[in-house]
Every structure is written in C-alpha cells, then in structure tokens.
Design a protein around this motif. Structure first.
Motif, mmCIF file in Angstrom:
data_model
loop_
_atom_site.group_PDB
_atom_site.id
_atom_site.type_symbol
_atom_site.label_atom_id
_atom_site.label_comp_id
_atom_site.label_asym_id
_atom_site.label_seq_id
_atom_site.Cartn_x
_atom_site.Cartn_y
_atom_site.Cartn_z
ATOM 1 N N ILE A 56 0.871 -1.178 0.000
ATOM 2 C CA ILE A 56 0.000 0.000 0.000
ATOM 3 C C ILE A 56 0.905 1.223 0.000
ATOM 4 O O ILE A 56 1.713 1.410 0.903
ATOM 5 C CB ILE A 56 -0.927 0.010 1.222
ATOM 6 C CG1 ILE A 56 -1.831 -1.225 1.212
ATOM 7 C CG2 ILE A 56 -1.746 1.302 1.265
ATOM 8 C CD1 ILE A 56 -2.640 -1.417 2.487
ATOM 9 N N HIS A 57 0.768 2.055 -1.028
ATOM 10 C CA HIS A 57 1.572 3.269 -1.173
ATOM 11 C C HIS A 57 0.747 4.463 -0.709
ATOM 12 O O HIS A 57 -0.358 4.680 -1.212
ATOM 13 C CB HIS A 57 1.967 3.474 -2.637
ATOM 14 C CG HIS A 57 2.723 2.329 -3.214
ATOM 15 N ND1 HIS A 57 4.091 2.233 -3.128
ATOM 16 C CD2 HIS A 57 2.303 1.208 -3.872
ATOM 17 C CE1 HIS A 57 4.483 1.112 -3.723
ATOM 18 N NE2 HIS A 57 3.424 0.477 -4.172
ATOM 19 N N LEU A 58 1.287 5.223 0.233
ATOM 20 C CA LEU A 58 0.609 6.421 0.730
ATOM 21 C C LEU A 58 1.248 7.645 0.077
ATOM 22 O O LEU A 58 2.471 7.779 0.068
ATOM 23 C CB LEU A 58 0.752 6.525 2.245
ATOM 24 C CG LEU A 58 0.292 5.315 3.054
ATOM 25 C CD1 LEU A 58 0.566 5.539 4.534
ATOM 26 C CD2 LEU A 58 -1.176 5.035 2.812
ATOM 27 N N THR A 59 0.425 8.534 -0.445
ATOM 28 C CA THR A 59 0.961 9.750 -1.041
ATOM 29 C C THR A 59 1.409 10.689 0.062
ATOM 30 O O THR A 59 0.940 10.608 1.204
ATOM 31 C CB THR A 59 -0.098 10.471 -1.888
ATOM 32 O OG1 THR A 59 -1.205 10.805 -1.054
ATOM 33 C CG2 THR A 59 -0.557 9.609 -3.046
ATOM 34 N N ASP A 60 2.333 11.575 -0.264
ATOM 35 C CA ASP A 60 2.717 12.604 0.696
ATOM 36 C C ASP A 60 1.494 13.446 1.004
ATOM 37 O O ASP A 60 0.618 13.640 0.164
ATOM 38 C CB ASP A 60 3.835 13.482 0.143
ATOM 39 C CG ASP A 60 5.202 12.837 0.319
ATOM 40 O OD1 ASP A 60 5.276 11.798 0.999
ATOM 41 O OD2 ASP A 60 6.160 13.385 -0.219
ATOM 42 N N GLY A 61 1.454 13.940 2.219
ATOM 43 C CA GLY A 61 0.290 14.686 2.672
ATOM 44 C C GLY A 61 -0.469 13.842 3.664
ATOM 45 O O GLY A 61 -0.024 12.789 4.112
ATOM 46 N N GLN A 62 -1.643 14.284 4.037
ATOM 47 C CA GLN A 62 -2.405 13.605 5.078
ATOM 48 C C GLN A 62 -3.197 12.443 4.522
ATOM 49 O O GLN A 62 -3.973 12.581 3.592
ATOM 50 C CB GLN A 62 -3.348 14.580 5.771
ATOM 51 C CG GLN A 62 -4.045 13.958 6.947
ATOM 52 C CD GLN A 62 -4.763 14.977 7.791
ATOM 53 O OE1 GLN A 62 -4.726 16.156 7.508
ATOM 54 N NE2 GLN A 62 -5.422 14.513 8.821
ATOM 55 N N THR A 76 2.711 -4.525 3.279
ATOM 56 C CA THR A 76 3.650 -3.436 3.531
ATOM 57 C C THR A 76 2.948 -2.120 3.223
ATOM 58 O O THR A 76 2.412 -1.944 2.127
ATOM 59 C CB THR A 76 4.911 -3.568 2.654
ATOM 60 O OG1 THR A 76 5.585 -4.769 3.012
ATOM 61 C CG2 THR A 76 5.840 -2.379 2.851
ATOM 62 N N ILE A 77 2.924 -1.225 4.203
ATOM 63 C CA ILE A 77 2.365 0.115 4.019
ATOM 64 C C ILE A 77 3.551 1.065 4.011
ATOM 65 O O ILE A 77 4.294 1.142 4.991
ATOM 66 C CB ILE A 77 1.388 0.475 5.144
ATOM 67 C CG1 ILE A 77 0.248 -0.540 5.194
ATOM 68 C CG2 ILE A 77 0.853 1.894 4.953
ATOM 69 C CD1 ILE A 77 -0.645 -0.406 6.412
ATOM 70 N N ILE A 78 3.731 1.784 2.895
ATOM 71 C CA ILE A 78 4.916 2.615 2.747
ATOM 72 C C ILE A 78 4.538 4.038 2.340
ATOM 73 O O ILE A 78 3.714 4.252 1.468
ATOM 74 C CB ILE A 78 5.897 1.990 1.726
ATOM 75 C CG1 ILE A 78 7.204 2.778 1.669
ATOM 76 C CG2 ILE A 78 5.273 1.843 0.352
ATOM 77 C CD1 ILE A 78 8.306 2.075 0.924
ATOM 78 N N GLY A 79 5.140 4.976 3.044
ATOM 79 C CA GLY A 79 4.937 6.378 2.718
ATOM 80 C C GLY A 79 6.223 6.983 2.202
ATOM 81 O O GLY A 79 7.215 6.286 1.982
ATOM 82 N N GLY A 80 6.221 8.295 2.066
ATOM 83 C CA GLY A 80 7.390 8.984 1.546
ATOM 84 C C GLY A 80 8.249 9.610 2.624
ATOM 85 O O GLY A 80 9.133 10.397 2.340
ATOM 86 N N GLY A 81 7.982 9.317 3.890
ATOM 87 C CA GLY A 81 8.744 9.899 4.994
ATOM 88 C C GLY A 81 7.867 10.798 5.841
ATOM 89 O O GLY A 81 6.651 10.625 5.901
#
Length: 181
Positions: A56-62, A76-81
């Motif tokens: 699961i890719h989360l975009t930057d932001g909320q 795997t849940i992954i964000g951009g930091g």
C-alpha cells in the motif's frame, strides 16, 4: 519433453508470488478503486482490500482515517517519509509477522481507544511517532507485545488527558526487537 514440462512446473510452484500495489491519497476526488489512477481516499479501505504480499503506497500529505486500522495480513504500508501523515482517532495495530509500516509520520492516533499504536507482530520501521495518545489515561500510548521497532523517532506522546494513573507511554510485554541503525 515431459521431464522438461515437469521441471518447469516445479520451478513455477516454488516461485514467490508478488502482491498487488494499492494507492491511498486523502485528496482524491474520483471514484476510488485503489489503483494509482484512482487511489483509495482512506487507509482503512486499502487495508480491507489488501492480501499477503500486497504493498500500500501512501501519497505525501495527510492520509486520514477516522476508524481503527488493523493490519492482519502480510502487507507493507509505505509512505514517503515525514511528509506522509497518518492522522487518525482510532488505534493502529500491526498483527501479522510480515506486516510492515514504514516511512510515515503517525500523529493524533488513539484518541478513541485504549492504545494509540499496538504491535503484536510485524515491523514498524523508519517512522516518526508524534503527539499520539491513548483515549484512557490508564493505558499506554504504544503497546509492543512482539515484532520489531526500528529506526523510529518518538516525540510528545502521552496517555489520555484524564486524571489518574497510567501504565506508561510505552509498554513492552513480549519478545520485541528494538533497533536504531
């Protein structure tokens, strides 16, 4: 020829299956299906549709979810930091040995639950846990009964705003691994 076919089938049976990629963007305005072109609006929808091996890719932001998020699959849940924010009034729970939550900032979780972040299995990696609280002053902000916490930062986390005693901000009750490389 038959031996070659049997050998090819045996190789295929031993191969690791790769999961599906899902996407979450809190700012989406289209009818979501979890694809990159039409991402889910909330994390709970992606988790509900994900299976072992999915990412699961989360975009930057909320990336906002008002409900509790329980990851019970090897997802795997992954964000951009730190630019990727999970802000949520329910608890976040990792409950699968292959579940991974990485590269996100988690804030304001747990307001309506006894624990803000619970890890019984899985890995919390390279996350910033900020201003999380339990909804009950007699419970913990972060409960770890197993799994791995690595390369994470914690700041301004606290039990609920109610008077009375509490068990602590972080409670470790089982075999857990902490690493900061």
């Amino acid at each position: 020829m038959l031996k070659k076919l049997v050998f090819a089938l045996a190789l295929c049976a031993g191969m690791v299956a790769f999961g599906k990629d899902w996407y979450v963007d809190a700012n989406t305005t289209i009818n979501p299906d979890g694809s990159q072109a039409a991402p889910w609006k909330v994390l709970t929808d992606a988790v509900a549709n994900a299976h072992d091996g999915d990412v699961i890719h989360l975009t930057d932001g909320q990336t906002h979810s008002t409900a509790a998020v329980t990851v019970s699959a090897g997802v795997t849940i992954i964000g951009g930091g730190d630019g990727t924010l999970i802000s949520n009034s329910g608890a976040i729970t990792l409950n699968h040995p292959d579940a991974v939550l990485t590269k996100v900032k988690i804030t304001n979780t747990g307001a309506n639950s006894s624990t803000a972040l619970s890890i019984s299995k899985g890995t919390l990696d390279d996350c910033f846990i900020y201003n999380c609280r339990s909804g009950n002053a007699k419970h913990t902000t972060l409960s770890i009964s197993g799994g791995t916490v690595q390369n994470c930062r914690f700041n301004l986390n606290h039990p609920g705003g109610f008077p009375g005693g509490y068990d602590g901000l972080v409670q470790v009750t089982g075999p857990a691994t902490f690493r900061n490389d």
